[in-house]
Design an enzyme around this catalytic site. Sequence first.
Site, PDB file in Angstrom:
ATOM      1  N   GLU A 105      -9.836  -7.397   3.281  1.00  0.00           N
ATOM      2  CA  GLU A 105     -10.485  -7.889   1.880  1.00  0.00           C
ATOM      3  C   GLU A 105     -10.551  -8.593   1.985  1.00  0.00           C
ATOM      4  OE1 GLU A 105      -7.451  -6.049  -0.965  1.00  0.00           O
ATOM      5  OE2 GLU A 105      -8.560  -6.376  -2.258  1.00  0.00           O
TER       6      GLU A 105
ATOM      7  N   SER B 193      -9.513   1.165   2.258  1.00  0.00           N
ATOM      8  CA  SER B 193      -9.364  -0.425   3.283  1.00  0.00           C
ATOM      9  C   SER B 193      -8.285  -0.326   4.070  1.00  0.00           C
ATOM     10  CB  SER B 193      -9.290  -1.006   2.013  1.00  0.00           C
ATOM     11  OG  SER B 193      -8.086  -0.649   0.882  1.00  0.00           O
TER      12      SER B 193
ATOM     13  N   ARG C 235     -14.604   1.209  -4.499  1.00  0.00           N
ATOM     14  CA  ARG C 235     -14.124   1.573  -2.696  1.00  0.00           C
ATOM     15  C   ARG C 235     -13.388   3.174  -2.828  1.00  0.00           C
ATOM     16  NH1 ARG C 235      -7.652   0.924  -0.542  1.00  0.00           N
ATOM     17  NH2 ARG C 235      -7.797   0.243  -2.887  1.00  0.00           N
TER      18      ARG C 235
ATOM     19  N   GLU D 164      -6.012  12.818  -2.225  1.00  0.00           N
ATOM     20  CA  GLU D 164      -6.421  11.424  -3.365  1.00  0.00           C
ATOM     21  C   GLU D 164      -7.992  11.377  -3.255  1.00  0.00           C
ATOM     22  OE1 GLU D 164      -6.165   7.359  -1.411  1.00  0.00           O
ATOM     23  OE2 GLU D 164      -3.300   8.258  -1.667  1.00  0.00           O
TER      24      GLU D 164
ATOM     25  N   ARG E 154     -11.928   5.843  -8.345  1.00  0.00           N
ATOM     26  CA  ARG E 154     -11.386   5.454  -9.597  1.00  0.00           C
ATOM     27  C   ARG E 154     -12.438   4.683 -10.478  1.00  0.00           C
ATOM     28  NH1 ARG E 154      -8.031   2.445  -4.542  1.00  0.00           N
ATOM     29  NH2 ARG E 154      -6.431   4.465  -4.308  1.00  0.00           N
TER      30      ARG E 154
ATOM     31  N   HIS F 168      -6.993  -3.619  -8.556  1.00  0.00           N
ATOM     32  CA  HIS F 168      -6.368  -3.581  -7.514  1.00  0.00           C
ATOM     33  C   HIS F 168      -7.045  -4.213  -6.446  1.00  0.00           C
ATOM     34  CE1 HIS F 168      -4.514  -0.703  -5.658  1.00  0.00           C
ATOM     35  NE2 HIS F 168      -5.010   0.028  -4.932  1.00  0.00           N
TER      36      HIS F 168
ATOM     37  N   HIS G 119      -7.138   0.171 -10.821  1.00  0.00           N
ATOM     38  CA  HIS G 119      -6.371   1.534 -10.537  1.00  0.00           C
ATOM     39  C   HIS G 119      -6.415   2.195 -11.580  1.00  0.00           C
ATOM     40  CE1 HIS G 119      -4.419   4.385  -8.744  1.00  0.00           C
ATOM     41  NE2 HIS G 119      -4.452   3.606  -7.680  1.00  0.00           N
TER      42      HIS G 119
ATOM     43  N   ALA H 111       0.822  -1.319   0.256  1.00  0.00           N
ATOM     44  CA  ALA H 111       0.223   0.029   0.337  1.00  0.00           C
ATOM     45  C   ALA H 111       1.021   1.552  -0.101  1.00  0.00           C
ATOM     46  CB  ALA H 111      -0.903   0.434   0.937  1.00  0.00           C
TER      47      ALA H 111
HETATM   48  C1  FAD Z   1      -0.641  -1.697  -5.062  1.00  0.00           C
HETATM   49  C2  FAD Z   1      -1.582  -1.210  -3.485  1.00  0.00           C
HETATM   50  C3  FAD Z   1      -1.785  -0.147  -3.093  1.00  0.00           C
HETATM   51  C4  FAD Z   1      -2.632   0.463  -2.215  1.00  0.00           C
HETATM   52  N1  FAD Z   1      -2.398   1.144  -2.046  1.00  0.00           N
HETATM   53  C5  FAD Z   1      -3.125   1.054  -0.809  1.00  0.00           C
HETATM   54  C6  FAD Z   1      -3.827   2.273   0.240  1.00  0.00           C
HETATM   55  O1  FAD Z   1      -2.531   3.357  -0.133  1.00  0.00           O
HETATM   56  N2  FAD Z   1      -4.533   2.346   1.159  1.00  0.00           N
HETATM   57  C7  FAD Z   1      -5.593   1.445   1.352  1.00  0.00           C
HETATM   58  O2  FAD Z   1      -6.148   1.786   2.619  1.00  0.00           O
HETATM   59  N3  FAD Z   1      -5.242   0.322   0.724  1.00  0.00           N
HETATM   60  C8  FAD Z   1      -4.485   0.169   0.076  1.00  0.00           C
HETATM   61  N4  FAD Z   1      -4.767  -0.506  -1.528  1.00  0.00           N
HETATM   62  C9  FAD Z   1      -5.300  -1.891  -0.641  1.00  0.00           C
HETATM   63  C10 FAD Z   1      -4.595  -2.101   0.827  1.00  0.00           C
HETATM   64  O3  FAD Z   1      -3.642  -2.968   0.745  1.00  0.00           O
HETATM   65  C11 FAD Z   1      -5.547  -3.919   0.735  1.00  0.00           C
HETATM   66  O4  FAD Z   1      -6.734  -3.794   0.754  1.00  0.00           O
HETATM   67  C12 FAD Z   1      -4.903  -3.994   2.550  1.00  0.00           C
HETATM   68  O5  FAD Z   1      -3.608  -4.346   2.610  1.00  0.00           O
HETATM   69  C13 FAD Z   1      -5.652  -5.888   2.140  1.00  0.00           C
HETATM   70  O6  FAD Z   1      -5.132  -6.067   3.718  1.00  0.00           O
HETATM   71  P1  FAD Z   1      -5.629  -7.658   4.694  1.00  0.00           P
HETATM   72  O7  FAD Z   1      -5.168  -7.681   5.459  1.00  0.00           O
HETATM   73  O8  FAD Z   1      -6.450  -7.970   4.170  1.00  0.00           O
HETATM   74  O9  FAD Z   1      -4.905  -8.077   3.396  1.00  0.00           O
HETATM   75  P2  FAD Z   1      -3.577  -8.630   2.533  1.00  0.00           P
HETATM   76  O10 FAD Z   1      -2.396  -7.348   3.716  1.00  0.00           O
HETATM   77  O11 FAD Z   1      -3.907  -8.886   1.378  1.00  0.00           O
HETATM   78  O12 FAD Z   1      -2.999 -10.380   3.822  1.00  0.00           O
HETATM   79  C14 FAD Z   1      -3.554 -11.626   3.255  1.00  0.00           C
HETATM   80  C15 FAD Z   1      -2.691 -12.570   4.491  1.00  0.00           C
HETATM   81  O13 FAD Z   1      -3.052 -13.482   3.977  1.00  0.00           O
HETATM   82  C16 FAD Z   1      -2.694 -14.409   3.940  1.00  0.00           C
HETATM   83  N5  FAD Z   1      -2.966 -15.526   2.759  1.00  0.00           N
HETATM   84  C17 FAD Z   1      -3.999 -15.406   1.884  1.00  0.00           C
HETATM   85  N6  FAD Z   1      -4.518 -16.828   0.944  1.00  0.00           N
HETATM   86  C18 FAD Z   1      -3.799 -17.446   2.500  1.00  0.00           C
HETATM   87  C19 FAD Z   1      -3.773 -19.581   2.344  1.00  0.00           C
HETATM   88  N7  FAD Z   1      -4.917 -19.951   2.378  1.00  0.00           N
HETATM   89  N8  FAD Z   1      -3.700 -19.330   3.966  1.00  0.00           N
HETATM   90  C20 FAD Z   1      -2.503 -19.142   4.633  1.00  0.00           C
HETATM   91  N9  FAD Z   1      -2.507 -17.484   4.261  1.00  0.00           N
HETATM   92  C21 FAD Z   1      -2.752 -16.937   3.543  1.00  0.00           C
HETATM   93  C22 FAD Z   1      -1.379 -13.490   2.917  1.00  0.00           C
HETATM   94  O14 FAD Z   1       0.045 -14.768   3.020  1.00  0.00           O
HETATM   95  C23 FAD Z   1      -1.095 -12.449   3.308  1.00  0.00           C
HETATM   96  O15 FAD Z   1      -0.075 -12.279   4.713  1.00  0.00           O
HETATM   97  C24 FAD Z   1      -2.754  -1.136  -2.394  1.00  0.00           C
HETATM   98  C25 FAD Z   1      -3.338  -2.529  -2.388  1.00  0.00           C
HETATM   99  C26 FAD Z   1      -2.266  -1.885  -3.652  1.00  0.00           C
HETATM  100  C27 FAD Z   1      -1.805  -3.847  -4.447  1.00  0.00           C
END
Ligand code: FAD
Length: 524
Positions: free
Chosen positions: A377, A393, A388, A116, A292, A353, A245, A48
């Site tokens: 997510e 997020s 979104r 943003e 977006r 994205h 995105h 992020a």
């Molecule tokens: C390039 C980029 C830029 C972004 N910028 C922003 C921003 O500036 N602001 C914002 O609010 N959001 C941003 N987002 C979105 C945001 O980063 C994500 O929505 C958020 O980090 C999701 O968090 P999460 O913990 O739900 O999932 P994630 O951070 O994706 O973590 C998921 C975890 O689950 C694990 N996992 C998956 N499947 C399995 C499995 N079968 N068994 C065990 N473990 C598993 C993965 O290894 C990981 O550790 C961005 C996303 C991207 C890709």
Amino acid sequence: MIIKSDILILGSGVAGLTTAIKLAKALPDKKIIVATKDRKEESNTKYAQGGVAVVWNKLDSFESHIADTMRAGDYENNKEVVRMVVENAPDRLQELIDWGAAFDKNKDSKYDLGKEGGHSANRILHHKDITGYEIQMTLLNQAENLPNIELLSHHFAIDLITQHHTEAKQTTFGDPSITCFGAYIMDEQTLAIDTYVANITILATGGAGQVYASTTNPVITTGDGIAMAYRAKATVRDMQYVQFHPTSLYEPGKSPAFLISEAVRGFGAYLRNDKGERFMLPVDERAELASRDIVSRAIDNELNRTGADCVYLDCTHLDQEAFVKHFPNIVDKCQSIGVDVSKDMIPVRPAMHYLMGGVVIDKKGHTSIENLYANGEVSRSGLHGANRLASNSLLEALVFAHEIAADIISHQNKLDKDLPKVPEWNAEGTTDPDEMILISHNRKTVQYIMTDLVAIVRSNERLERALDHLDYIYRDTEKLYKRVTLSPQIVELRNLNACAYLIVKQSLKMKENKGGFYSLDLLD
Ligand SMILES: Cc1cc2nc3c(=O)[nH]c(=O)nc-3n(C[C@H](O)[C@H](O)[C@H](O)COP(=O)(O)OP(=O)(O)OC[C@H]3O[C@@H](n4cnc5c(N)ncnc54)[C@H](O)[C@@H]3O)c2cc1C
């Protein structure tokens, strides 16, 4: 082997780690296992860039953040959830700061709030252009210092355990009697599949960006949690709402695509077509800072109209010293491919994205399955509606971690209940795959079906065609799945296909174009 914990958390991004930390601090005598399929720091969270949206001073207001979130979501959001998230944001961010997260400050030692697309005020807390990395490392540091958290990297969850396994019971979608007792998890070093039983299971496995060939999401983002929950017959909704995105760096053949943060447009960059025209001006009064879905569709339209491969982000008129200070990572990346942002325009095009849909949760993070929560997510809380709002997020995961932990803490008696006898994973009759190409070919095929037929602009004909193709991949993959010894690759393929199927099926049910769903057959 059977491994017992009180709470099992799948995933170590912002959603999984924040929930784990809160529970571990409040329940020091309870054992919490966090199983994560890659290195412990690998996640969407880590990538992020822009930051976290929060109303931080009197120049801004909760009502304005709520209105912007609803407008971006095309009013498909659950307003109560939006209010809850927005109003709790300052406390959750303060907590993260207290845990050690450093957000950038200005000359007056006040937080430097960025702007943003879709936001009507400056309200983004950020750490240069690597906010996610700062948050991921802060949370890991906290989690690793809590003795009752066991963090298992390279542990891949394959399926949730429900009565389907304990009693061979047949269930239907959304049946409230379905209960989760943990998950089958593969140790990726030994490929052994162990039975992790737990009184409470929390899905925090992130999104499904890899369903598409062009995405900003890392390769681990294969919709595992959504597919596991769907197989366990949890309610999954809004999968048709996919956020593209507008500005991923155009580097042909490169996956995942490098993101040029929305904050760059917030800083004043212009979008131009190959003739140098600012094509967003006639599209929306907010021009480059429209939400977006609107900007991505306008770029898609521009690419189709001109036949060009990309449009451009023009930063040449901006204060270059300040720009480099804000976006050092982006400037370096551009430099590495020969783009000097002070003189050259940055080639960009939309990429998948963020997934608005997912496992349905209520305000306390409960899914439709008893003792199964979801956060981040992987979930569909109602905050984002059809699209979104930028930087909402990470915030959603922080707020829901707090709500989930509070709910578990207030129902602690559930953690002491006896669990049924769970059968161990049965791998009899399977053999090692001798043709991994069959799996990787199917993965690429799913990604191209979705990119070509189910992207920013859809139609019934394209969706029906995609469904036919996916059906073939489904049958082929199921045959392989039954025959071969399980590997992360075959499980991910199966999960990607399930998510792709859900996106197409739920798209076909739409009666109106909304946010991240747009069909040519539904034009007014
Ligand atoms: C390039 C980029 C830029 C972004 N910028 C922003 C921003 O500036 N602001 C914002 O609010 N959001 C941003 N987002 C979105 C945001 O980063 C994500 O929505 C958020 O980090 C999701 O968090 P999460 O913990 O739900 O999932 P994630 O951070 O994706 O973590 C998921 C975890 O689950 C694990 N996992 C998956 N499947 C399995 C499995 N079968 N068994 C065990 N473990 C598993 C993965 O290894 C990981 O550790 C961005 C996303 C991207 C890709």
